[in-house]
Scaffold this active site. Structure first.
Site, PDB file in Angstrom:
ATOM      1  N   TYR A 142      -0.641  10.943  -4.269  1.00 28.63           N
ATOM      2  CA  TYR A 142      -0.586  12.398  -4.158  1.00 28.63           C
ATOM      3  C   TYR A 142      -0.415  13.064  -5.518  1.00 28.63           C
ATOM      4  O   TYR A 142       0.099  14.175  -5.630  1.00 28.63           O
ATOM      5  CB  TYR A 142       0.560  12.835  -3.226  1.00 28.63           C
ATOM      6  CG  TYR A 142       0.425  12.394  -1.775  1.00 28.63           C
ATOM      7  CD1 TYR A 142      -0.685  11.681  -1.325  1.00 28.63           C
ATOM      8  CD2 TYR A 142       1.411  12.700  -0.846  1.00 28.63           C
ATOM      9  CE1 TYR A 142      -0.793  11.274  -0.002  1.00 28.63           C
ATOM     10  CE2 TYR A 142       1.305  12.304   0.482  1.00 28.63           C
ATOM     11  CZ  TYR A 142       0.198  11.585   0.900  1.00 28.63           C
ATOM     12  OH  TYR A 142       0.102  11.197   2.214  1.00 28.63           O
ATOM     13  N   LYS A 195      -0.095  -2.492  -1.633  1.00 27.76           N
ATOM     14  CA  LYS A 195      -1.333  -3.111  -1.174  1.00 27.76           C
ATOM     15  C   LYS A 195      -1.968  -3.716  -2.427  1.00 27.76           C
ATOM     16  O   LYS A 195      -3.087  -3.389  -2.806  1.00 27.76           O
ATOM     17  CB  LYS A 195      -2.231  -2.046  -0.513  1.00 27.76           C
ATOM     18  CG  LYS A 195      -3.469  -2.584   0.129  1.00 27.76           C
ATOM     19  CD  LYS A 195      -3.223  -3.468   1.346  1.00 27.76           C
ATOM     20  CE  LYS A 195      -4.531  -4.048   1.856  1.00 27.76           C
ATOM     21  NZ  LYS A 195      -4.359  -5.047   2.917  1.00 27.76           N
ATOM     22  N   ASP A 228      -0.217  -3.168   5.404  1.00 28.71           N
ATOM     23  CA  ASP A 228      -0.733  -3.429   6.755  1.00 28.71           C
ATOM     24  C   ASP A 228       0.208  -4.356   7.521  1.00 28.71           C
ATOM     25  O   ASP A 228       0.500  -4.136   8.705  1.00 28.71           O
ATOM     26  CB  ASP A 228      -2.180  -3.969   6.715  1.00 28.71           C
ATOM     27  CG  ASP A 228      -2.443  -4.919   5.557  1.00 28.71           C
ATOM     28  OD1 ASP A 228      -1.501  -5.230   4.795  1.00 28.71           O
ATOM     29  OD2 ASP A 228      -3.591  -5.374   5.421  1.00 28.71           O
ATOM     30  N   ASP A 256       6.116   8.278   9.507  1.00 31.21           N
ATOM     31  CA  ASP A 256       5.681   8.835  10.796  1.00 31.21           C
ATOM     32  C   ASP A 256       5.690   7.746  11.864  1.00 31.21           C
ATOM     33  O   ASP A 256       6.115   7.981  13.009  1.00 31.21           O
ATOM     34  CB  ASP A 256       4.259   9.421  10.697  1.00 31.21           C
ATOM     35  CG  ASP A 256       4.258  10.906  10.333  1.00 31.21           C
ATOM     36  OD1 ASP A 256       5.162  11.323   9.588  1.00 31.21           O
ATOM     37  OD2 ASP A 256       3.347  11.628  10.774  1.00 31.21           O
TER      38      ASP A 256
HETATM   39 MG    MG Z   1       3.731  13.072   6.848  1.00 29.83          MG
END
Ligand code: MG
Ligand code: NAI
Length: 360
Positions: A142, A195, A228, A256
């Site tokens: 981000y 990853k 993963d 989440d």
């Molecule tokens: Mg979020």
């Protein structure tokens, strides 16, 4: 003689259910202050920034918004985003603008399981599950680096680059933060998530720093897990988790998942911390503005009220924070639950029940 500690808080409810859950959190905090026997008080300033403000002004927040916020002790945030404004415009214009410019580099997202709320995990009935996701909040995926080009070559030829940024300093500070947090917990363990098999530059740098920092914390158990596999582990072996540290995107997704496993996105609390305390930190529920249920009194206020508890902790009031978390838990256990967690209660009913438990 009064020795009241007054905390100056900027409230930014922003959009959708953000306004409903911030109002709930303010009610609870004000009640706690009132009952504190003059020990602490809150001085609120509310800002009307968000998507409606954007429609009126063409900006998500005032031009000097960051200067206005800089003097506060903390920011209490709702959620930003509405179908009338592109999501990347609203998110970058307000929430990410604040997080990045106030160097709120540590995003703490506890995954709490509440008695009385059904988890989709069978394991939740058998074991005490409790872990916290520590999200790198200042760079990574981000960082906002990249661009779009070549659209001039005609239809079908546009390209876009979205570059992730990993700095040694950025990785080291969040990883140390995770280790320090692990030392305060019953289970002293840090799981690092990358990853690095596929992303061989930034994520390998992260892995190397994790190894090095781990050497300074011989008392803390460690593991490195690919993202993963960690997603699977959240579901299959969550009892092995204590502190999970990951990059901006990976931790966003995992947190989440964590809150959904606990029963609902509406439950999850978070703190965007500037641990150096040069800037105000920001406390907000993990969920978004939930346009599908906004304005109907259906929003679960637990995530926002839990974020208020994180704010109390940040202010050096851990006993008050624990009391508030216990009240949230007791309310769920007593069956006062919004529809997202299988109940019929309204936002105001849950808030009222939390207040009642606090006053018992
Ligand atoms: Mg979020
Ligand atoms: P969302 O979190 O708003 O909603 C996802 C699902 O969870 C919906 O079904 C919603 O009804 C439910 N939900 C969320 N909060 C709830 C609560 N307190 N109580 C009960 N149910 C709740 O995510 P979505 O739909 O992807 O995004 C909606 C808007 O929110 C978008 O504009 C997005 O950009 C923005 N957003 C903002 C965030 C922030 O300000 N930190 C974080 C995530 C999304």
């Amino acid at each position: 003689m009064s020795s009241t500690r007054t905390f100056r808080i900027a409230a930014i409810p922003a959009d959708g259910v953000g306004t409903e859950v911030v109002a709930a959190g303010r009610t609870v905090l004000d009640a706690m202050a009132q009952d504190s026997g003059g020990a602490f008080a809150f001085d609120w300033t509310e800002f009307d920034w968000g998507c409606e403000y954007y429609t009126r002004t063409g900006r998500m927040m005032a031009e000097d918004g960051l200067e206005q916020l800089a003097g506060f002790d903390a920011i209490y945030f709702g959620a930003v985003g509405w179908p009338s404004v592109p999501d990347h415009t609203s998110l970058w214009g307000l929430r990410l603008n604040i997080c990045q410019n106030f160097d709120q580099w540590a995003n703490i997202r506890p995954v709490r399981f509440h008695r009385g709320i059904t988890s989709p995990l069978r394991k939740a009935d058998e074991s005490e599950l409790d872990w916290v996701v520590v999200r790198e909040n200042s760079e990574g995926e981000y960082a906002g680096l990249g661009g779009r080009n070549l659209s001039g070559r005609g239809a079908g030829n546009e390209v876009a680059l979205q570059t992730a940024l990993f700095t040694e300093r950025g990785c080291e500070r969040i990883i140390r933060f995770a280790f320090d947090l692990a030392r305060t917990r019953t289970r002293k363990k840090v799981s690092s998530v990358t990853k690095s098999n596929a992303q061989q530059y930034g994520m390998v740098l992260w892995d190397e720093i994790f190894e090095r920092v781990a050497g300074d914390y011989p008392d803390v158990e460690t593991e490195s897990v690919l993202v993963d596999a960690m997603a699977a582990k959240f579901v299959l072996n969550p009892e092995e988790l204590s502190v999970v540290v990951a990059s901006n995107l990976n931790a966003d997704i995992l947190s989440d998942l964590g809150s959904a496993l606990a029963g609902s996105l509406g439950l999850a609390a978070s703190a965007n911390l500037n641990p150096d305390r040069r800037f105000p930190s920001m406390f907000e529920p993990v969920h978004g503005s939930a346009p599908d249920i906004a304005g109907q009194g259906l929003a679960n206020p637990a995530g926002a009220i839990g974020s208020a508890a994180l704010m109390l902790e940040h202010f050096g009031l851990p006993a008050e924070a624990a009391r508030l978390n216990a009240a949230i838990e007791a309310t769920a256990a007593a069956g006062v639950r919004t529809p997202d967690v299988g109940g019929t209660a309204k936002t105001g009913d849950v808030t009222g029940a939390i207040l009642e438990h606090l006053r018992r």
